[in-house]
Write a protein that holds these residues in place. Structure first.
Motif, short mmCIF file in Angstrom:
data_model
loop_
_atom_site.label_atom_id
_atom_site.label_comp_id
_atom_site.label_asym_id
_atom_site.label_seq_id
_atom_site.Cartn_x
_atom_site.Cartn_y
_atom_site.Cartn_z
N ILE A 30 20.65 41.15 -1.58
CA ILE A 30 19.28 40.46 -1.45
C ILE A 30 18.24 41.57 -1.11
CG2 ILE A 30 17.97 38.84 -0.21
CD1 ILE A 30 20.39 36.96 -0.19
N PHE A 79 19.56 36.51 -20.33
CA PHE A 79 19.92 35.29 -19.87
C PHE A 79 18.18 34.61 -19.62
CE2 PHE A 79 20.86 32.15 -16.62
CZ PHE A 79 21.62 31.50 -17.07
N GLN A 87 13.32 26.78 -22.16
CA GLN A 87 12.48 25.89 -21.46
C GLN A 87 11.09 25.44 -22.12
OE1 GLN A 87 12.34 23.92 -18.32
NE2 GLN A 87 13.10 25.81 -17.31
N PHE A 88 10.66 26.33 -22.87
CA PHE A 88 9.31 26.16 -23.64
C PHE A 88 9.67 25.46 -24.97
CE2 PHE A 88 8.06 29.46 -20.59
CZ PHE A 88 7.37 28.57 -19.84
N ASN A 89 10.80 25.79 -25.60
CA ASN A 89 11.00 25.48 -26.95
C ASN A 89 12.77 25.04 -26.96
OD1 ASN A 89 11.37 25.17 -29.67
ND2 ASN A 89 10.06 26.81 -30.04
N PRO A 90 13.13 23.91 -26.60
CA PRO A 90 14.37 23.65 -26.89
C PRO A 90 15.09 24.00 -28.15
CG PRO A 90 13.02 21.83 -25.78
CD PRO A 90 12.26 22.82 -26.03
N TYR A 235 37.88 8.58 -12.55
CA TYR A 235 37.19 9.86 -12.14
C TYR A 235 38.07 10.84 -10.98
CZ TYR A 235 33.49 13.00 -11.34
OH TYR A 235 32.91 14.34 -11.02
N LEU A 282 36.66 22.57 -1.74
CA LEU A 282 35.36 22.01 -2.06
C LEU A 282 34.65 21.38 -0.91
CD1 LEU A 282 33.91 21.37 -4.81
CD2 LEU A 282 35.15 19.03 -4.45
N LYS A 293 32.48 29.93 1.34
CA LYS A 293 33.14 30.22 0.10
C LYS A 293 33.89 31.69 0.10
CE LYS A 293 32.13 30.73 -4.63
NZ LYS A 293 33.11 31.67 -4.90
N LEU B 104 15.52 35.58 4.92
CA LEU B 104 14.95 35.98 3.54
C LEU B 104 14.90 34.75 2.46
CD1 LEU B 104 16.41 39.53 3.26
CD2 LEU B 104 14.00 38.82 3.48
N LEU B 124 0.42 31.82 -18.47
CA LEU B 124 0.94 31.27 -19.79
C LEU B 124 0.03 31.04 -20.51
CD1 LEU B 124 3.82 29.03 -18.44
CD2 LEU B 124 3.98 31.12 -19.72
N VAL B 128 1.70 27.91 -25.75
CA VAL B 128 2.93 27.37 -25.01
C VAL B 128 3.09 26.20 -24.61
CG1 VAL B 128 4.69 28.29 -23.32
CG2 VAL B 128 3.73 29.98 -24.94
N GLN B 131 2.91 23.45 -26.96
CA GLN B 131 4.29 23.29 -27.67
C GLN B 131 5.15 22.67 -26.69
OE1 GLN B 131 5.19 24.45 -30.54
NE2 GLN B 131 7.35 24.50 -30.12
N MET B 132 5.18 22.90 -25.43
CA MET B 132 6.04 22.27 -24.32
C MET B 132 5.90 21.08 -24.28
SD MET B 132 6.30 24.52 -21.08
CE MET B 132 6.99 23.12 -20.05
N GLN B 135 7.07 18.76 -26.79
CA GLN B 135 8.63 18.64 -26.73
C GLN B 135 8.76 17.30 -25.54
OE1 GLN B 135 10.93 20.11 -28.37
NE2 GLN B 135 10.01 21.87 -29.54
N MET B 230 3.63 22.64 -13.91
CA MET B 230 4.11 23.72 -14.48
C MET B 230 4.66 24.54 -13.36
SD MET B 230 5.07 25.87 -16.73
CE MET B 230 4.20 25.46 -18.43
N MET B 233 7.90 22.84 -12.00
CA MET B 233 8.95 23.12 -13.07
C MET B 233 9.40 24.60 -13.14
SD MET B 233 8.78 22.35 -17.12
CE MET B 233 8.88 23.87 -17.69
N LEU B 234 8.66 25.59 -12.90
CA LEU B 234 9.32 26.89 -12.72
C LEU B 234 10.08 27.16 -11.58
CD1 LEU B 234 5.98 28.92 -14.06
CD2 LEU B 234 8.15 28.57 -15.17
N SER B 237 13.27 25.54 -11.97
CA SER B 237 14.30 26.17 -12.80
C SER B 237 14.96 27.23 -12.04
CB SER B 237 13.69 26.49 -14.21
OG SER B 237 12.37 26.18 -14.34
N LEU B 241 18.81 27.66 -11.47
CA LEU B 241 19.68 28.85 -11.74
C LEU B 241 20.24 29.67 -10.65
CD1 LEU B 241 17.40 30.41 -14.26
CD2 LEU B 241 19.66 29.45 -14.80
N TYR B 246 25.12 30.58 -7.62
CA TYR B 246 25.81 30.55 -6.40
C TYR B 246 27.24 29.66 -6.35
CZ TYR B 246 26.49 30.51 -1.48
OH TYR B 246 26.90 30.69 -0.18
N LEU B 253 29.02 20.68 -11.55
CA LEU B 253 28.70 19.53 -11.07
C LEU B 253 28.07 19.35 -9.69
CD1 LEU B 253 31.29 16.79 -12.14
CD2 LEU B 253 29.06 16.97 -12.82
N LEU B 254 28.56 20.23 -8.81
CA LEU B 254 28.04 20.22 -7.61
C LEU B 254 26.32 20.86 -7.39
CD1 LEU B 254 30.69 21.44 -4.97
CD2 LEU B 254 29.34 19.47 -5.17
#
Ligand code: ZN
Lengths: 344, 336
Positions: A30, A79, A87-90, A235, A282, A293, B104, B124, B128, B131-132, B135, B230, B233-234, B237, B241, B246, B253-254
């Motif tokens: 980090i 990635f 995000q912007f254009n699926p 499930y 889990l 972990k 941190l 942005l 864009v 367009q968004m 969608q 926006m 949303m950023l 995301s 991620l 992690y 699923l978790l």
């Protein structure tokens, strides 16, 4: 036959020891904005490999952190581009994802090559010699066919994947051999289906009993209530019974039919043991916000490794070093990033 | 003190049991069928890693594995540790690392991420954003939203009235203002990440006059002007991620659950900014600021009975109406 002897695989890693290594490396990663993560990965692999012992010698990992960092940078950029675009254009995101899926076998071959070439035992390296064309047949075409047949061919696909990865792996100059018919795979899944059916019957009876018991709130439609309870039962049942069963049987099936020259392997993983560990891991990870972990990783590794035996024929001394080829880490890091993996 | 070890020559898998000893700067290795004398400077001795066997790597690919870590450290004290292995072996450093990591992570979450999201959102390009939102409308119209039941001249009147109003400094008009019906969402209005505003029929029905609708739209324009949706949303995301990365090994699923917890609603600050913008805009155009306060009260009353139902939709809408601090916001608006 008298010369055959069992050599149990041992894992000597410990949770507390690994936790310290893990947290120090996470912290350094980090602080250096992710750059150190390549060194951390090498250290983690070395920790697990060096703590894995069989027949009086340990494994080792030789990945070069600088090479891994380069691969990681490429994978990260790909990635990030993919996530931003989707995000912007699926629609464009889907197209990119399809392209990456198409490149998956190619990536996996590179990933396997990097991983095996950088693994050693008794100062001899492992190797992967699989061809990319064959990878497309075994790692993409067969899974695709099984998808098109609604999973009917999935056991077949799994057998092809295992055969492809094992037959093309080598220790020193000797190839691994994988010999088992598709029938064994179907037998495991047939058993799994029987468990699912039994599970369904049990869940349904419990649901009906509960719905008629008068314990449930009034005013809820009976069929909906039964459906909801039975669905929940299914499930839980799949997670508790079916998944550990298939995972345990698959590991045993694959190892018990793998050989290296005259040496064989014997795996005796149990579904119940796997279930206890996975469920415990889990829950503890959730309750500790993820800080369990490293302990979880150690527990699972110990269980899997200590339930594997080498059935050695005579001594292991005859192996000699094999040819080594050049490898790069980009494939491995890409595959990691998009979560492709082939179990070995 | 000689130390026992196992030796592999790098050519063959044969395991040699050997004894190691030092002769000045030269390592002596003696055992079954092998004897080597190698200067220490020609050897690589990796620092310790936990309690794993210590290693000696020879230039020709041969290697020694030493299980007796203490004996080895006593024989070669200068190879006993590195700064890294020292930290890894100490609970004190581990706890310090844990603390630093948490601090941190908190700093990145509370300040770094919002800052980065604002910087990115401000840069942005418009196409864009347009367009968004196209969608978003495409998918929302298939799921949550229905065509509006509002009379066309009412919609036109509202649109024209808003168009004719002047904006406070820094104000931006929405890309589109769309009217929709939605039985599930109740009376509401929300800004999409690309800067369009959606007004639901029930909100217009709830209002006693156009000025109240305009007041809510002004609040939404506050969100649009600063690209709040926006930014939100950023941030979501990036957190998604990070979580997936992690937790990924455990179960994807978790990963979904904590993300939903962390992204949730606009922060109190963003709501206050949007309220302030709306108050400015209303004042400039000669509309009483109390219109927004009135509307907030009505919205809250309309949402209370089915608060749980709207919770599902809360991930994507402006929480204007179900915001816990409605009372405080009304008070601060009354003061303007
Ligand atoms: Zn708002």
């Amino acid at each position: 036959m008298t010369d055959r002897q069992y050599q149990q695989f041992h894992f000597t890693g410990r949770g507390g020891e690994y936790f310290r290594i893990w947290i120090v490396n996470v912290c350094l990663s980090i602080v250096t904005l992710g750059i150190y993560s390549a060194w951390a990965k090498v250290r983690r692999n070395q920790y697990f490999y060096r703590h894995t012992l069989v027949a009086g010698a340990s494994f080792d990992y030789h990945g070069d952190p600088k090479v891994i960092l380069k691969g990681r940078a490429i994978a990260f950029l790909m990635f990030a581009a993919y996530s931003v675009v989707s995000q912007f254009n699926p629609a464009a995101g889907v197209a990119i994802f399809a392209l990456i899926m198409l490149a998956m076998p190619w990536l996996l071959v590179r990933s396997l090559r990097f991983r095996l070439h950088n693994t050693s035992y008794r100062a001899l390296r492992f190797a992967f010699h699989g061809e990319t064309g064959q990878a497309y047949v075994n790692l993409l075409l067969w899974p695709l066919l099984s998808f098109l047949t609604l999973g009917l061919l999935w056991p077949m696909a799994q057998q092809r994947i295992a055969r492809y990865t094992r037959d093309n792996s080598a220790y020193g100059d000797v190839s691994f051999r994988f010999e088992v018919g598709v029938g064994e795979y179907y037998r495991v899944y047939l058993m799994a289906i029987l468990i699912v059916i039994a599970n369904f019957a049990a869940a349904l009876s419990v649901a009906i009993l509960l719905a008629d018991s008068g314990l449930m709130p009034a005013g809820v439609e009976r069929t909906a209530l039964i459906g909801a309870i039975a669905g929940l039962g299914m499930y839980v049942g799949i997670f508790v019974f079916v998944y550990p069963y298939v995972a345990a049987r698959m590991q045993n099936l694959v190892w018990n039919n793998t050989s290296l020259a005259d040496h064989r392997f014997v795996a005796n993983v149990k579904a119940s043991g796997l279930l206890v560990i996975m469920l415990g891991n889990l829950l503890l990870i959730v309750f500790t916000l993820g800080f369990y972990k490293p302990f979880a990783d150690i527990r699972l590794a110990r269980y899997r490794i200590e339930h594997l035996n080498l059935l050695a024929y005579d001594s292991l001394d005859q192996f000699v070093a094999g040819m080594q080829s050049r490898t790069s880490a980009a494939g491995e890091e890409m595959a990691d990033m998009f979560d492709f993996d082939v179990a070995l | 003190m000689p130390v026992t070890a196992v030796y592999f020559d790098g050519q063959q898998a044969r395991r040699h049991e050997v004894m190691l000893s030092l002769d000045g700067d030269v390592l002596l290795l003696q055992g079954d069928a092998v004897e080597r004398r190698v200067s220490l400077s020609a050897l690589k001795i990796p620092p310790p890693l936990g309690n794993t066997p210590r290693l000696i790597l020879f230039a020709d690919g041969a290697r020694c594995e030493i299980a007796d870590n203490q004996g080895f450290a006593a024989m070669l004290p200068h190879a006993a540790a590195s700064w890294l292995s020292g930290m890894e072996n100490s609970w004190l450093y581990a706890m310090a690392a844990l603390l630093l990591t948490l601090v941190l992570a908190a700093v990145a979450y509370l300040w770094g991420l919002p800052y980065a999201a604002r910087e990115v959102a401000d840069r942005l390009p418009d196409y864009v954003l347009v367009q968004m939102d196209n969608q978003f409308f495409a998918s929302l119209d298939q799921t949550l939203l229905k065509p509006t039941a509002l009379a066309p001249d009412r919609r036109q009147a509202l649109g024209e009235r808003l168009q004719g109003m002047s904006l406070p400094p820094g104000g931006v008009r929405p890309n589109r203002i769309e009217f929709r019906g939605s039985p599930g969402l109740g009376a509401n209005a929300f800004a999409l990440p690309g800067g369009s505003v959606v007004v639901l029929d029930q909100l217009v029905d709830l209002a006693d006059n156009d000025e109240e609708v305009i007041a809510v739209l002004a609040h939404e324009m506050g969100h649009v002007s600063q690209r709040h949706a926006m930014r939100q949303m950023l941030q979501a995301s990036v957190i998604g991620l990070a979580m997936a990365w992690y937790i990924g090994d455990v179960s994807s699923l978790l990963a979904a659950a904590p993300t939903a917890l962390l992204q949730t609603r606009y922060s109190r600050d963003l709501e206050r900014t949007a309220d302030a913008f709306a108050a400015d805009m209303l004042r400039i155009n000669g509309i009483p600021v109390s219109r927004l306060a009135d509307m907030l009260r009505k919205l809250e009353a309309s949402h209370r009975p089915d608060a749980t139902k709207t919770e599902k939709a809360e991930l994507m809408i402006d929480y204007l109406s179900t915001h816990p601090n409605t009372e405080e916001r009304i008070k601060s608006l009354r003061g303007r």
